[in-house]
Scaffold this motif. Structure first.
Motif, short mmCIF file in Angstrom:
data_model
loop_
_atom_site.label_atom_id
_atom_site.label_comp_id
_atom_site.label_asym_id
_atom_site.label_seq_id
_atom_site.Cartn_x
_atom_site.Cartn_y
_atom_site.Cartn_z
N VAL A 143 1.44 4.28 27.21
CA VAL A 143 0.87 3.73 28.36
C VAL A 143 -0.62 3.20 28.08
CG1 VAL A 143 2.31 4.80 30.17
CG2 VAL A 143 0.11 5.95 29.42
N ASN A 144 -1.24 3.22 26.98
CA ASN A 144 -2.39 2.70 26.44
C ASN A 144 -2.40 1.31 26.99
OD1 ASN A 144 -5.08 3.82 25.51
ND2 ASN A 144 -4.62 2.43 23.71
N GLY A 145 -3.49 0.96 27.70
CA GLY A 145 -3.59 -0.34 27.94
C GLY A 145 -2.80 -0.76 29.26
N TRP A 146 -2.28 -0.08 29.73
CA TRP A 146 -1.44 -0.41 31.00
C TRP A 146 -2.43 -0.66 32.32
CZ3 TRP A 146 4.00 1.78 31.85
CH2 TRP A 146 4.90 1.21 30.50
N VAL A 147 -2.28 -1.23 33.37
CA VAL A 147 -3.17 -1.63 34.16
C VAL A 147 -2.78 -0.96 35.59
CG1 VAL A 147 -3.88 -4.02 33.70
CG2 VAL A 147 -1.75 -3.85 34.88
N VAL A 148 -3.72 -0.70 36.47
CA VAL A 148 -3.47 0.21 37.74
C VAL A 148 -3.06 -0.95 38.77
CG1 VAL A 148 -4.61 1.26 39.58
CG2 VAL A 148 -5.29 1.71 37.33
N GLN A 149 -1.71 -0.47 39.27
CA GLN A 149 -1.18 -1.42 40.30
C GLN A 149 -0.87 -0.49 41.49
OE1 GLN A 149 -0.69 -4.92 38.83
NE2 GLN A 149 0.71 -4.70 40.41
N PHE A 185 0.62 2.82 53.13
CA PHE A 185 0.23 3.79 51.95
C PHE A 185 0.85 3.15 50.42
CE2 PHE A 185 1.13 6.62 55.80
CZ PHE A 185 -0.19 7.04 55.98
N ASN A 186 0.17 3.51 49.56
CA ASN A 186 0.78 3.15 48.26
C ASN A 186 0.26 4.25 47.12
OD1 ASN A 186 1.18 0.09 48.39
ND2 ASN A 186 -0.83 0.38 49.42
N ALA A 187 1.34 4.53 46.11
CA ALA A 187 0.95 5.53 45.13
C ALA A 187 0.29 4.67 44.17
CB ALA A 187 2.20 5.81 44.60
N ALA A 188 -0.62 5.07 43.41
CA ALA A 188 -1.34 4.27 42.32
C ALA A 188 -0.47 4.43 41.12
CB ALA A 188 -2.93 5.11 42.11
N VAL A 189 0.03 3.38 40.49
CA VAL A 189 0.73 3.68 39.36
C VAL A 189 0.36 2.86 38.20
CG1 VAL A 189 2.97 4.06 40.77
CG2 VAL A 189 2.32 1.53 40.18
N LEU A 190 0.81 2.94 36.91
CA LEU A 190 0.65 2.05 36.04
C LEU A 190 1.51 1.07 35.45
CD1 LEU A 190 -1.38 4.68 33.52
CD2 LEU A 190 -2.30 2.79 34.79
N GLN A 191 1.59 -0.25 35.04
CA GLN A 191 2.16 -1.09 34.76
C GLN A 191 1.81 -1.74 33.30
OE1 GLN A 191 3.77 -3.46 37.74
NE2 GLN A 191 4.80 -2.12 38.96
N SER A 192 2.87 -2.16 32.60
CA SER A 192 2.56 -2.94 31.21
C SER A 192 2.02 -4.14 31.87
CB SER A 192 3.86 -2.99 30.46
OG SER A 192 3.55 -3.81 29.29
N PRO A 193 0.81 -4.49 31.31
CA PRO A 193 0.33 -5.84 31.91
C PRO A 193 1.08 -7.06 31.60
CG PRO A 193 -0.99 -4.93 29.77
CD PRO A 193 0.02 -3.81 30.28
N GLY A 194 1.21 -7.78 32.38
CA GLY A 194 1.96 -9.00 32.23
C GLY A 194 2.03 -9.93 33.64
N ALA A 195 2.43 -11.03 33.53
CA ALA A 195 2.56 -12.08 34.61
C ALA A 195 3.00 -11.23 35.93
CB ALA A 195 3.62 -13.16 34.45
N SER A 196 4.11 -10.44 35.75
CA SER A 196 4.53 -9.72 37.01
C SER A 196 3.53 -8.59 37.36
CB SER A 196 6.00 -9.09 36.98
OG SER A 196 6.03 -8.05 35.93
N PRO A 203 -0.16 -8.54 37.14
CA PRO A 203 -1.62 -8.58 36.72
C PRO A 203 -2.75 -7.82 36.86
CG PRO A 203 -0.92 -10.02 38.60
CD PRO A 203 0.02 -9.20 38.20
N GLY A 204 -2.25 -6.84 37.71
CA GLY A 204 -3.51 -5.66 38.03
C GLY A 204 -4.14 -5.80 39.26
N ARG A 205 -4.23 -4.91 39.93
CA ARG A 205 -5.04 -4.87 41.44
C ARG A 205 -6.67 -5.34 40.78
NH1 ARG A 205 -2.15 -5.81 45.57
NH2 ARG A 205 -4.38 -5.67 46.60
N ILE A 206 -7.29 -6.23 41.90
CA ILE A 206 -8.63 -6.27 41.67
C ILE A 206 -9.41 -5.37 42.34
CG2 ILE A 206 -10.72 -7.90 41.84
CD1 ILE A 206 -8.69 -10.23 41.63
N PHE A 207 -10.41 -4.36 41.95
CA PHE A 207 -11.01 -3.42 42.69
C PHE A 207 -12.35 -3.85 42.72
CE2 PHE A 207 -7.18 -1.23 41.02
CZ PHE A 207 -7.00 -0.41 42.02
N TYR A 208 -13.20 -3.20 43.42
CA TYR A 208 -14.57 -3.15 43.64
C TYR A 208 -14.97 -1.68 44.34
CZ TYR A 208 -13.82 -4.44 48.68
OH TYR A 208 -13.09 -4.68 49.81
N THR A 247 -8.69 7.95 30.78
CA THR A 247 -9.51 7.34 31.52
C THR A 247 -9.22 5.82 32.29
OG1 THR A 247 -10.59 6.71 29.32
CG2 THR A 247 -11.40 8.39 30.28
N LEU A 248 -9.93 5.59 33.33
CA LEU A 248 -9.53 4.40 33.72
C LEU A 248 -10.73 3.31 33.60
CD1 LEU A 248 -7.37 5.64 36.80
CD2 LEU A 248 -6.70 4.44 34.80
#
Ligand SMILES: *[C@@H]1O[C@H](CO)[C@@H](O)[C@H](O)[C@H]1NC(C)=O
Ligand SMILES: *[C@@H]1O[C@H](CO)[C@@H](O)[C@H](O)[C@H]1NC(C)=O
Ligand SMILES: *[C@@H]1O[C@H](CO)[C@@H](O)[C@H](O)[C@H]1NC(C)=O
Length: 246
Positions: A51-57, A65-76, A78-83, A205-206
């Motif tokens: 899961v190294n390099g996977w993005v938070v979705q 409500f949402n669970a925080a999960v990791l996904q393999s990065p790709g078109a489907s 792209p990863g959530r944008i955080f601030y 680490t994230l």
């Protein structure tokens, strides 16, 4: 304590060579918007596939409500944008939170980490991480003098972990993000450090990866007025960690 620390740093500075061949830490840029990318800090505990390099979705588990999960990065995925959100004062006192905009019109969904006394219902030794409507729990991107920019849960010392867990709402497995609070006391009451990494989970680490913060339409409930400029990496996957470190 302060004096010892200062003297220690002075001694270190005096002993440091005048010229270094390589920088000691990966370069950072500054941005308000960032993706969060998992870095497996103990590769011997990595999951399979890695899961190294996977993005938070987010994985929706019923509004809001949402669970925080990791996904393999790709078109489907792209990863959530955080601030990071908060006034300078709230940031200074560790009271800022980390938010992504979701729903229509865009509304704030904050990263919410269970406290040391709250646990997952299915995995009663594990603390969950949610991305729910609302501000979330205190969290920030680490600043100087921390050499690395990482997401820090300000509820307590520990590490994020990636676990292959069933989410009851779906009845199947996700790579969920959980949190392991470290403890510092042994059974005899003496000092004993325990990272408390749950069995079968990988410590991660994230890391913030710089991206442009999304624009908001005029009818948005979310606001970027207090979005904080923080350090981030241009390309987390491109960092060769073997070149860095103390
Ligand atoms: C990323 O993980 C590597 C091990 O794979 C580790 O050496 C490095 O310190 C980690 N970096 C951060 C910022 O967590
Ligand atoms: C998670 O568990 C499922 C079933 O138990 C397995 O098929 C899958 O490969 C596992 N995934 C990872 C990343 O460990
Ligand atoms: C963002 O930060 C500001 C300033 O601290 C605060 O007033 C506002 O409620 C925060 N937004 C959320 C969604 O927590």
């Amino acid at each position: 304590m302060q004096t010892i620390l200062t003297l220690g740093l002075a001694a270190l500075a005096a002993a440091a060579p005048a010229k270094r061949d390589t920088p000691h830490y990966p370069a950072t840029s500054l941005s308000k918007g960032f993706l969060l990318i998992a870095n497996v800090t103990d590769p011997t505990k990595d999951l399979s596939p890695s899961v190294n390099g996977w993005v938070v979705q987010t994985a929706h588990i019923g509004p809001p409500f949402n669970a925080a999960v990791l996904q393999s990065p790709g078109a489907s995925a792209p990863g959530r944008i955080f601030y990071e959100n908060g006034t300078d004062e709230r940031v200074r006192y560790g009271q800022s939170t980390v938010i992504t905009d979701g729903a229509t019109p865009p509304s704030p969904f904050g990263i919410l980490v269970q406290s040391p006394t709250e646990f997952d219902t299915l995995y009663p030794t594990e603390h969950d991480v949610f991305i729910n409507g609302g501000p979330g729990t205190p969290a920030s991107i680490t600043r100087f003098p921390s050499p690395y920019a990482i997401l820090q849960n300000n509820l307590g010392v520990g590490t994020f972990v990636a676990c292959n867990n069933t989410i009851p709402y779906y009845g199947y497995k996700f790579i969920t993000i959980n949190y392991a609070y470290a403890t510092f006391e042994g059974p005899d009451g003496g000092y004993q450090y325990n990272a408390n990494i749950p069995e079968g989970c990988a410590p991660i680490t994230l890391l913030p990866q710089c991206t442009t913060l999304n624009e908001l339409p005029p009818d948005a409930y979310a606001s970027h007025e207090f979005a904080v400029t923080e350090r981030c990496y241009e390309d987390v996957a491109g960092i060769d960690w073997s070149r860095y470190g103390p």
